[in-house]
Scaffold this motif. Structure first.
Motif, PDB file in Angstrom:
ATOM      1  N   ALA A 164       0.798  -1.220   0.000  1.00 51.03           N
ATOM      2  CA  ALA A 164       0.000   0.000   0.000  1.00 51.03           C
ATOM      3  C   ALA A 164       0.827   1.266   0.000  1.00 51.03           C
ATOM      4  CB  ALA A 164      -0.939  -0.003   1.201  1.00 51.03           C
ATOM      5  N   CYS A 165       2.164   1.182   0.195  1.00 49.90           N
ATOM      6  CA  CYS A 165       2.957   2.405   0.056  1.00 49.90           C
ATOM      7  C   CYS A 165       2.939   2.877  -1.390  1.00 49.90           C
ATOM      8  CB  CYS A 165       4.394   2.174   0.508  1.00 49.90           C
ATOM      9  SG  CYS A 165       5.431   1.303  -0.674  1.00 49.90           S
ATOM     10  N   GLY A 186     -12.449   8.612   2.662  1.00 51.66           N
ATOM     11  CA  GLY A 186     -12.003   7.342   3.213  1.00 51.66           C
ATOM     12  C   GLY A 186     -10.499   7.260   3.249  1.00 51.66           C
ATOM     13  N   ARG A 187     -10.003   6.272   3.999  1.00 52.71           N
ATOM     14  CA  ARG A 187      -8.566   6.016   4.109  1.00 52.71           C
ATOM     15  C   ARG A 187      -8.294   4.549   3.866  1.00 52.71           C
ATOM     16  NH1 ARG A 187      -5.345   9.951   6.573  1.00 52.71           N
ATOM     17  NH2 ARG A 187      -6.535  11.776   7.253  1.00 52.71           N
ATOM     18  N   ALA A 188      -7.125   4.258   3.307  1.00 51.33           N
ATOM     19  CA  ALA A 188      -6.730   2.865   3.116  1.00 51.33           C
ATOM     20  C   ALA A 188      -6.478   2.249   4.482  1.00 51.33           C
ATOM     21  CB  ALA A 188      -5.480   2.783   2.251  1.00 51.33           C
ATOM     22  N   PRO A 189      -7.135   1.141   4.826  1.00 52.61           N
ATOM     23  CA  PRO A 189      -7.021   0.598   6.182  1.00 52.61           C
ATOM     24  C   PRO A 189      -5.609   0.222   6.603  1.00 52.61           C
ATOM     25  CG  PRO A 189      -8.297  -0.869   4.741  1.00 52.61           C
ATOM     26  CD  PRO A 189      -8.044   0.384   3.979  1.00 52.61           C
ATOM     27  N   THR A 190      -4.789  -0.253   5.672  1.00 54.56           N
ATOM     28  CA  THR A 190      -3.427  -0.658   6.027  1.00 54.56           C
ATOM     29  C   THR A 190      -2.394   0.423   5.738  1.00 54.56           C
ATOM     30  OG1 THR A 190      -3.103  -1.695   3.856  1.00 54.56           O
ATOM     31  CG2 THR A 190      -3.955  -3.090   5.645  1.00 54.56           C
ATOM     32  N   VAL A 209      -5.451   8.583   1.140  1.00 56.73           N
ATOM     33  CA  VAL A 209      -6.841   8.954   1.367  1.00 56.73           C
ATOM     34  C   VAL A 209      -7.581   9.022   0.040  1.00 56.73           C
ATOM     35  CG1 VAL A 209      -6.374  10.186   3.504  1.00 56.73           C
ATOM     36  CG2 VAL A 209      -6.304  11.430   1.344  1.00 56.73           C
ATOM     37  N   GLU A 210      -8.839   8.634   0.071  1.00 63.90           N
ATOM     38  CA  GLU A 210      -9.697   8.735  -1.106  1.00 63.90           C
ATOM     39  C   GLU A 210     -10.342  10.114  -1.082  1.00 63.90           C
ATOM     40  OE1 GLU A 210     -10.973   6.589  -4.585  1.00 63.90           O
ATOM     41  OE2 GLU A 210      -9.442   6.209  -3.052  1.00 63.90           O
ATOM     42  N   VAL A 211     -10.104  10.887  -2.130  1.00 64.92           N
ATOM     43  CA  VAL A 211     -10.507  12.292  -2.153  1.00 64.92           C
ATOM     44  C   VAL A 211     -11.577  12.512  -3.212  1.00 64.92           C
ATOM     45  CG1 VAL A 211      -9.712  14.658  -2.628  1.00 64.92           C
ATOM     46  CG2 VAL A 211      -8.304  13.109  -1.254  1.00 64.92           C
ATOM     47  N   ARG A 212     -12.660  13.123  -2.803  1.00 65.88           N
ATOM     48  CA  ARG A 212     -13.729  13.468  -3.729  1.00 65.88           C
ATOM     49  C   ARG A 212     -13.254  14.558  -4.689  1.00 65.88           C
ATOM     50  NH1 ARG A 212     -16.980  14.581  -0.177  1.00 65.88           N
ATOM     51  NH2 ARG A 212     -16.731  16.854  -0.146  1.00 65.88           N
TER      52      ARG A 212
END
Length: 321
Positions: free
Chosen positions: A4-5, A116-120, A125-128
């Motif tokens: 996820a990095c 939202g954010r990636a859990p790991t 972050v998920e940006v609108r």
């Protein structure tokens, strides 16, 4: 997603549906304006010769590859190049259709756009409203990034551009051979050391002096910081290609399989026949030795075909006749 990095993933279309989503087969002529470099046919040893990679990434075993000659972009496709495609076709990217895309959290100026954010990997972050024309979300733009690589493009988007321009994404083997620039077995396009003799870094990777903290610098760093660099920054490799490592990840045509190197054909390999994700190469401005060393030429990553992020772009090759 393997790590996820690099970039978080988004749900994928089934592999057989990718062509329908991209409009494959459309060829409107010589519309691609990126300068080209011919790469002569040759043989090289593909994979991690230094044992630097993660075993799960599948950078081993080392294997000999023979490639036919091809022609490849000198640089990643820029925001200007991609804008010409969008202007000509009205194309809407995966991020635009979804309404969101992944942004490194330290770059987000308005927390109200975070959905939202990636859990790991909470630094993702998920940006609108984040997309190729608004890389950090609403309020950001590409006005000063005409010569920067386009980002927030999915595999589907990159393939759609190629279909419009009469181009192809490089195979993983083409990409690695070209990125090496004739230096067989080297870690980087210029040799084995990250910095040159004067201590200067040769590629755009994570910069603590810019972010103000070691990776991942989750706290904001202020409005207006542009993490990518112009595509002709630093120096080209031995084949005349710019920034094949660092700056942005680049999509390849191949499906991803960490076991593929065990049975990859010697002549012009094109990747496995099946797989839901596609290969990414080259690392990005978010690579750092403390966490992710995938800015080496042998390093591999992958993502689903609809995934997009602020550190992913592409370059193309001439379509085989």
């Amino acid at each position: 997603m393997s790590d996820a990095c690099c970039m978080p993933g988004r749900g994928s279309l089934p592999p057989d549906d990718v062509g329908a989503a991209t409009g494959r087969g459309v060829d409107t002529g010589r519309l691609h304006k990126v300068d080209q470099r011919p790469v002569a046919a040759g043989t090289f040893v593909m994979g991690d010769a230094h044992g630097d990679g993660l075993r799960a990434d599948g950078e081993l075993p080392l294997h000999v590859v023979e490639l036919s000659g091809f022609v490849i972009d000198e640089t990643a496709v820029t925001t200007t190049d991609f804008a010409a495609f969008v202007d000509a076709t009205g194309y809407r990217t995966s991020a635009e259709r979804a309404g969101t895309s992944a942004v490194f959290g330290a770059l987000v100026a308005d927390d109200s756009t975070v959905v939202g954010r990636a859990p790991t990997a909470p630094w993702w972050v998920e940006v609108r409203g984040a997309d190729w024309a608004h890389p950090e979300g609403p309020g950001s733009d590409i006005a000063t990034r005409a010569d920067h690589p386009v980002v927030h493009v999915s595999f589907v988007d990159a393939q759609a551009y190629c279909d419009w321009a009469g181009r192809s994404l490089p195979t993983e083997a083409q990409w690695e051979y070209a990125a090496r620039g004739g230096l067989h077995g080297a870690r980087f396009p210029w040799g084995d050391e990250l910095v040159d003799a004067s201590g200067v870094r040769r590629c755009a990777i994570y910069a603590p002096d810019l972010w103000g903290a070691p990776f991942p610098a989750e706290q904001g760093i202020g409005v207006g910081v542009i993490p990518t660099m112009p595509v002709r920054s630093f120096a080209p490799n031995g084949f005349g290609l710019w920034q094949t490592v660092g700056n942005v990840w680049e999509w390849c045509a191949d499906r991803y399989d960490p076991r593929y190197y065990r049975h990859s054909p010697r002549q012009d390999p094109t990747g496995p026949d099946r797989g839901a994700s596609r290969v990414l190469r080259g690392g990005s401005y978010l690579c750092d030795d403390s966490y992710c060393s995938r800015y080496r030429v042998a390093a591999r990553s992958h993502n689903t075909v609809e995934s997009s992020s602020g550190n992913t772009g592409f370059r193309t090759v001439a379509r085989s006749r």
